[in-house]
Design a protein around this motif. Structure first.
Motif, PDB file in Angstrom:
ATOM      1  N   THR A   1       0.829  -1.208   0.000  1.00  0.00           N
ATOM      2  CA  THR A   1       0.000   0.000   0.000  1.00  0.00           C
ATOM      3  C   THR A   1       0.861   1.255   0.000  1.00  0.00           C
ATOM      4  O   THR A   1       0.654   2.173  -0.807  1.00  0.00           O
ATOM      5  N   LEU A   2       1.863   1.272   0.881  1.00  0.00           N
ATOM      6  CA  LEU A   2       2.726   2.459   0.967  1.00  0.00           C
ATOM      7  C   LEU A   2       3.490   2.677  -0.330  1.00  0.00           C
ATOM      8  O   LEU A   2       3.609   3.810  -0.815  1.00  0.00           O
ATOM      9  N   LEU A   3       3.998   1.596  -0.918  1.00  0.00           N
ATOM     10  CA  LEU A   3       4.770   1.750  -2.155  1.00  0.00           C
ATOM     11  C   LEU A   3       3.893   2.247  -3.291  1.00  0.00           C
ATOM     12  O   LEU A   3       4.307   3.077  -4.099  1.00  0.00           O
ATOM     13  N   ILE A   4       2.661   1.732  -3.355  1.00  0.00           N
ATOM     14  CA  ILE A   4       1.754   2.204  -4.404  1.00  0.00           C
ATOM     15  C   ILE A   4       1.430   3.674  -4.184  1.00  0.00           C
ATOM     16  O   ILE A   4       1.418   4.475  -5.125  1.00  0.00           O
ATOM     17  N   LEU A   5       1.218   4.055  -2.929  1.00  0.00           N
ATOM     18  CA  LEU A   5       0.965   5.466  -2.616  1.00  0.00           C
ATOM     19  C   LEU A   5       2.145   6.338  -3.029  1.00  0.00           C
ATOM     20  O   LEU A   5       1.973   7.388  -3.647  1.00  0.00           O
ATOM     21  N   LEU A   6       3.353   5.872  -2.714  1.00  0.00           N
ATOM     22  CA  LEU A   6       4.549   6.633  -3.081  1.00  0.00           C
ATOM     23  C   LEU A   6       4.660   6.757  -4.603  1.00  0.00           C
ATOM     24  O   LEU A   6       4.889   7.843  -5.140  1.00  0.00           O
ATOM     25  N   GLY A   7       4.474   5.621  -5.273  1.00  0.00           N
ATOM     26  CA  GLY A   7       4.544   5.639  -6.734  1.00  0.00           C
ATOM     27  C   GLY A   7       3.525   6.600  -7.312  1.00  0.00           C
ATOM     28  O   GLY A   7       3.832   7.408  -8.189  1.00  0.00           O
ATOM     29  N   PHE A   8       2.318   6.541  -6.775  1.00  0.00           N
ATOM     30  CA  PHE A   8       1.264   7.417  -7.278  1.00  0.00           C
ATOM     31  C   PHE A   8       1.602   8.884  -7.029  1.00  0.00           C
ATOM     32  O   PHE A   8       1.504   9.715  -7.926  1.00  0.00           O
TER      33      PHE A   8
ATOM     34  N   LYS B   1      14.717  18.409   7.967  1.00  0.00           N
ATOM     35  CA  LYS B   1      15.191  17.658   6.801  1.00  0.00           C
ATOM     36  C   LYS B   1      16.002  16.448   7.226  1.00  0.00           C
ATOM     37  O   LYS B   1      15.953  15.401   6.593  1.00  0.00           O
ATOM     38  N   LEU B   2      16.742  16.587   8.325  1.00  0.00           N
ATOM     39  CA  LEU B   2      17.546  15.458   8.812  1.00  0.00           C
ATOM     40  C   LEU B   2      16.649  14.384   9.413  1.00  0.00           C
ATOM     41  O   LEU B   2      16.763  13.203   9.089  1.00  0.00           O
ATOM     42  N   ILE B   3      15.711  14.804  10.273  1.00  0.00           N
ATOM     43  CA  ILE B   3      14.887  13.838  11.006  1.00  0.00           C
ATOM     44  C   ILE B   3      13.961  13.079  10.062  1.00  0.00           C
ATOM     45  O   ILE B   3      13.735  11.879  10.212  1.00  0.00           O
ATOM     46  N   ILE B   4      13.409  13.784   9.065  1.00  0.00           N
ATOM     47  CA  ILE B   4      12.466  13.130   8.158  1.00  0.00           C
ATOM     48  C   ILE B   4      13.150  12.697   6.872  1.00  0.00           C
ATOM     49  O   ILE B   4      12.921  11.597   6.374  1.00  0.00           O
ATOM     50  N   GLY B   5      14.014  13.553   6.349  1.00  0.00           N
ATOM     51  CA  GLY B   5      14.639  13.253   5.069  1.00  0.00           C
ATOM     52  C   GLY B   5      15.699  12.166   5.146  1.00  0.00           C
ATOM     53  O   GLY B   5      15.942  11.472   4.170  1.00  0.00           O
TER      54      GLY B   5
ATOM     55  N   ILE C   1      15.925   5.107   3.730  1.00  0.00           N
ATOM     56  CA  ILE C   1      16.252   3.811   4.345  1.00  0.00           C
ATOM     57  C   ILE C   1      14.995   2.966   4.436  1.00  0.00           C
ATOM     58  O   ILE C   1      14.985   1.777   4.088  1.00  0.00           O
ATOM     59  N   ILE C   2      13.899   3.611   4.885  1.00  0.00           N
ATOM     60  CA  ILE C   2      12.635   2.886   4.987  1.00  0.00           C
ATOM     61  C   ILE C   2      12.181   2.409   3.614  1.00  0.00           C
ATOM     62  O   ILE C   2      11.739   1.274   3.434  1.00  0.00           O
ATOM     63  N   LEU C   3      12.341   3.287   2.607  1.00  0.00           N
ATOM     64  CA  LEU C   3      11.963   2.889   1.252  1.00  0.00           C
ATOM     65  C   LEU C   3      12.778   1.681   0.798  1.00  0.00           C
ATOM     66  O   LEU C   3      12.230   0.723   0.230  1.00  0.00           O
ATOM     67  N   ALA C   4      14.081   1.704   1.057  1.00  0.00           N
ATOM     68  CA  ALA C   4      14.935   0.585   0.645  1.00  0.00           C
ATOM     69  C   ALA C   4      14.507  -0.697   1.350  1.00  0.00           C
ATOM     70  O   ALA C   4      14.430  -1.766   0.732  1.00  0.00           O
ATOM     71  N   LEU C   5      14.199  -0.593   2.655  1.00  0.00           N
ATOM     72  CA  LEU C   5      13.762  -1.776   3.403  1.00  0.00           C
ATOM     73  C   LEU C   5      12.465  -2.321   2.828  1.00  0.00           C
ATOM     74  O   LEU C   5      12.294  -3.529   2.686  1.00  0.00           O
ATOM     75  N   MET C   6      11.541  -1.424   2.482  1.00  0.00           N
ATOM     76  CA  MET C   6      10.256  -1.872   1.933  1.00  0.00           C
ATOM     77  C   MET C   6      10.449  -2.500   0.557  1.00  0.00           C
ATOM     78  O   MET C   6       9.887  -3.557   0.258  1.00  0.00           O
TER      79      MET C   6
ATOM     80  N   VAL D   1       9.732  20.270   3.431  1.00  0.00           N
ATOM     81  CA  VAL D   1      10.250  18.937   3.728  1.00  0.00           C
ATOM     82  C   VAL D   1       9.623  17.896   2.799  1.00  0.00           C
ATOM     83  O   VAL D   1      10.319  17.015   2.282  1.00  0.00           O
ATOM     84  N   SER D   2       8.317  18.012   2.532  1.00  0.00           N
ATOM     85  CA  SER D   2       7.667  17.041   1.648  1.00  0.00           C
ATOM     86  C   SER D   2       8.265  17.086   0.252  1.00  0.00           C
ATOM     87  O   SER D   2       8.538  16.043  -0.345  1.00  0.00           O
ATOM     88  N   THR D   3       8.464  18.300  -0.288  1.00  0.00           N
ATOM     89  CA  THR D   3       9.003  18.368  -1.643  1.00  0.00           C
ATOM     90  C   THR D   3      10.424  17.807  -1.671  1.00  0.00           C
ATOM     91  O   THR D   3      10.806  17.148  -2.639  1.00  0.00           O
ATOM     92  N   ASN D   4      11.184  18.032  -0.603  1.00  0.00           N
ATOM     93  CA  ASN D   4      12.531  17.473  -0.549  1.00  0.00           C
ATOM     94  C   ASN D   4      12.510  15.947  -0.522  1.00  0.00           C
ATOM     95  O   ASN D   4      13.276  15.302  -1.234  1.00  0.00           O
ATOM     96  N   VAL D   5      11.647  15.405   0.314  1.00  0.00           N
ATOM     97  CA  VAL D   5      11.541  13.950   0.375  1.00  0.00           C
ATOM     98  C   VAL D   5      11.065  13.422  -0.975  1.00  0.00           C
ATOM     99  O   VAL D   5      11.617  12.463  -1.521  1.00  0.00           O
ATOM    100  N   TRP D   6      10.069  14.077  -1.535  1.00  0.00           N
ATOM    101  CA  TRP D   6       9.514  13.667  -2.834  1.00  0.00           C
ATOM    102  C   TRP D   6      10.611  13.597  -3.882  1.00  0.00           C
ATOM    103  O   TRP D   6      10.687  12.651  -4.667  1.00  0.00           O
ATOM    104  N   LYS D   7      11.495  14.604  -3.880  1.00  0.00           N
ATOM    105  CA  LYS D   7      12.510  14.705  -4.925  1.00  0.00           C
ATOM    106  C   LYS D   7      13.619  13.668  -4.745  1.00  0.00           C
ATOM    107  O   LYS D   7      14.074  13.079  -5.716  1.00  0.00           O
ATOM    108  N   GLU D   8      14.044  13.426  -3.490  1.00  0.00           N
ATOM    109  CA  GLU D   8      15.279  12.665  -3.312  1.00  0.00           C
ATOM    110  C   GLU D   8      15.117  11.271  -2.715  1.00  0.00           C
ATOM    111  O   GLU D   8      16.094  10.532  -2.657  1.00  0.00           O
ATOM    112  N   ILE D   9      13.922  10.910  -2.261  1.00  0.00           N
ATOM    113  CA  ILE D   9      13.803   9.641  -1.530  1.00  0.00           C
ATOM    114  C   ILE D   9      14.274   8.447  -2.356  1.00  0.00           C
ATOM    115  O   ILE D   9      15.051   7.620  -1.894  1.00  0.00           O
TER     116      ILE D   9
END
Lengths: 298, 318
Positions: free
Chosen positions: A17-24, B98-102, B107-112, B183-191
């Motif tokens: 769910t989270l990945l699809i949300l991120l992708g979207f 930016k440090l705490i969230i960015g 890392i969480i994305l890579a784990l997922m 912070v959201s736009t930064n995460v969006w751009k670089e995550i």
């Protein structure tokens, strides 16, 4: 068949769910901008455009491609990207080739000289004054010369050159190749992947960079497309923010703002992004490698 | 005794002559280095020296050499400026956010992503999430403007249709939302792009560890927290130290593009944007250089401290 616990299945559900949300959420802004750029401007102003154009039109794009200022902006950007990438990659690779030689006299001093600049800099104002005193204000070369050498790229190049077989370079020397000839005839042709990666990164930098022109360029004919976009969007954001102030200011702004500014800026944005999206799938496998080579050197 | 010293002297002379000969032999290599030395000297070293103008009353007419020296005057002015504490607060808060969230986000994305076994799905998500890194901040700000605008912003359309709000919200003109947007736009751009190194680190983990854990009946979550995360900890620490060294770089382009409006200055002005505004726009060169130098000194101190801590604990911890 592997038995999976309820916990594991729940976790997988959350992850998907989270990945699809991120992708979207990553994909949607592109899609929405594309849709708005194909929608008729006045109609867009009525609101409600999300996934699909309501009033299809190519007019926004035809205006973009007829606007001589915008076309000139593209021309400047393309020139800057091509010349800047070519020179920067060539000079940086040449430097790296010399620096990859163990017997280069002064190598250690040179290395310290370059590395220091990765940690210390004079900051914005002294750099600005130096560049200005060199007469680079309102000159095309301000895009090319200050960014000619990338120490970071030099280190990546050098790592690659060191991996080339010694015998090959030696036999070239025995056959009477000087260093220049060895570099251009043998080393460069063998460095395809690393040249591709670093050219890509350099080209994307030049394509995207908008801040240098905003401080060094006053002549409108020299503005790259990203800087022009910045000016357009900035006036848009400003009017959006101003509109929160009071109704009088709001009325004034909305009279000033053409109703199709948004459609036009979205179309310009799409055209400015297109080259990146077009090359992206082909170079993706290179840049992943490039990033990893880079991070190994940290 | 004298025999030896004569030998050394002869060898010294030979060495000197040898150096000239060797230099001559590698003139091509030296010629490859010279342009780079010149460029870096002009565009990096001269500005470093030029930082000294923070201690001058620099005037364009007198130039660097003739301008009078004034000591710490500009630093004192900066510390006593009415906006000093606002700027410091914004710099620190934005950097920290930016440090705490960015920092953990990739890392969480890579784990997922690592848990996903459907390769096609994984590749699609990766490809999409890497892409924004290659866009300029101008384009990203344009997207943000479009999505968040009041008249046709998708977020307002969504919130209105869900009946969360009755009136469109002017996200970009409201100070309370600025940090969240930034912070959201930064995460969006670089995550996505930042997750690449962590994915590579995860790929290097010995698969037999997971097999053994599975035999012992460890759940996926347990495997993540007891195998994956400890295994990539060295990489996480390296990148965390780098991030600490960068802490004060609250960002420049993003803030300049999204927060340049005077309405937002109370929350958006950081040292870098202040230097830009005061220096380039108002031409107060010495004062702006002093503010920039103040930031650089804190940054270098942070980097040195982080490096020191890393050297002390780095090897012993893992």
């Amino acid at each position: 068949m592997k038995h999976r616990s309820l916990n594991d299945r729940l976790m997988m559900f959350i992850i998907y769910t989270l990945l699809i949300l991120l992708g979207f959420s990553t994909f949607y802004p592109f899609w929405n901008a594309l849709v708005v750029s194909f929608n008729e401007g006045m109609d867009t102003a009525l609101g409600g455009i999300t996934f699909w154009p309501r009033e299809w039109t190519f007019e926004n794009y035809s205006i973009v491609f007829q606007d001589s200022r915008i076309l000139n902006g593209f021309y400047i950007t393309i020139m800057r990207t091509v010349i800047g990438t070519l020179f920067s990659v060539l000079f940086t690779a040449m430097l790296a080739f010399a620096m990859s030689k163990q017997d280069l006299i002064g190598r250690k001093y040179y290395m310290v000289f370059f590395i220091v600049t990765m940690y210390f800099s004079g900051g914005l104002i002294p750099s600005f004054l130096v560049t200005r005193s060199l007469g680079l204000m309102d000159s095309f070369w301000v895009f090319i010369i200050p960014t000619l050498i990338s120490v970071w790229n030099m280190i990546i190049f050098r790592t690659f050159f060191r991996g080339l077989p010694d015998g090959l370079l030696e036999s070239a020397q025995i056959d009477g190749c000087g260093h220049f000839k060895t570099f251009f005839r043998i080393v460069l042709p063998l460095s395809g992947p690393v040249i591709a990666t670093l050219s890509l990164f350099t080209a994307i930098f030049h394509w995207n960079e908008w801040f240098l022109p905003s401080i060094y360029i006053n002549n409108e004919n020299l503005l790259p497309i990203q800087s022009m976009l910045q000016q357009i969007l900035n006036s848009n954001i400003m009017s959006e923010q101003m509109s929160q102030l009071d109704s009088a200011a709001q009325a004034r702004m909305s009279r000033m703002r053409s109703v199709t500014t948004k459609s036009l800026s979205m179309a310009t944005m799409m055209v400015a992004t297109l080259p990146i999206i077009a090359v992206y799938p082909f170079v993706q496998k290179y840049f992943v490698k490039g990033v990893l080579v880079g991070s190994l050197k940290e | 005794m004298s025999q030896i010293s004569t030998d050394t002297r002869v060898m010294e002379r030979k060495k000197t002559r040898g150096l000239a000969v060797r230099l001559w032999k590698q003139w091509e290599l030296q010629l490859m280095v010279i342009p780079a030395l010149l460029i870096v000297f002009i565009f990096s070293y001269i500005p470093m020296y030029g930082v000294l103008m923070a201690f001058q009353d620099y005037s364009i007419f007198d130039g660097f050499w003739a301008s009078p020296w004034v000591g710490f005057k500009h630093f004192e002015m900066f510390f006593n400026a009415p906006e000093f504490w606002t700027i410091m607060r914004n710099t620190l808060v934005i950097s920290a956010l930016k440090l705490i969230i960015g920092f953990p986000a990739p890392i969480i994305l890579a784990l997922m992503l690592n848990e996903v076994k459907q390769m096609a799905f994984k590749r699609v998500i990766q490809t999409i999430s890497y892409l924004p890194h290659f866009l300029s901040w101008v384009i990203v700000a344009g997207f943000a403007m479009s999505i968040l605008s009041t008249d046709n912003g998708s977020l307002n359309i969504l919130l209105l249709s869900l009946r969360v709000i009755d009136e469109p919200i002017g996200f970009l003109g409201t100070a309370e939302y600025f940090w969240t947007i930034l912070v959201s736009t930064n995460v969006w751009k670089e995550i996505g792009f930042n997750s690449i190194v962590y994915l590579a680190a995860i790929a290097g983990i010995n698969p037999s560890l997971y097999e053994a854990a599975e035999m012992d009946g460890a759940s996926r979550l347990k495997q993540i927290s007891f195998i994956t995360i400890p295994s990539i900890m060295p990489v996480i620490i390296i990148f965390f130290i780098l991030a600490i060294g960068n802490l004060l770089n609250a960002g420049f382009e993003d803030i300049l593009l999204l927060g340049s409006n005077p309405v937002l200055r109370e929350v958006s002005d950081v040292i870098d944007t202040y230097v830009y505004r005061i220096g380039i726009e108002n031409q107060r060169f010495s004062y702006a250089t002093a503010a920039g130098l103040f930031k650089a000194v804190i940054s270098v101190t942070l980097l040195t401290a982080a490096n020191y801590i890393a050297r002390r604990s780095g090897n012993s911890l893992w």
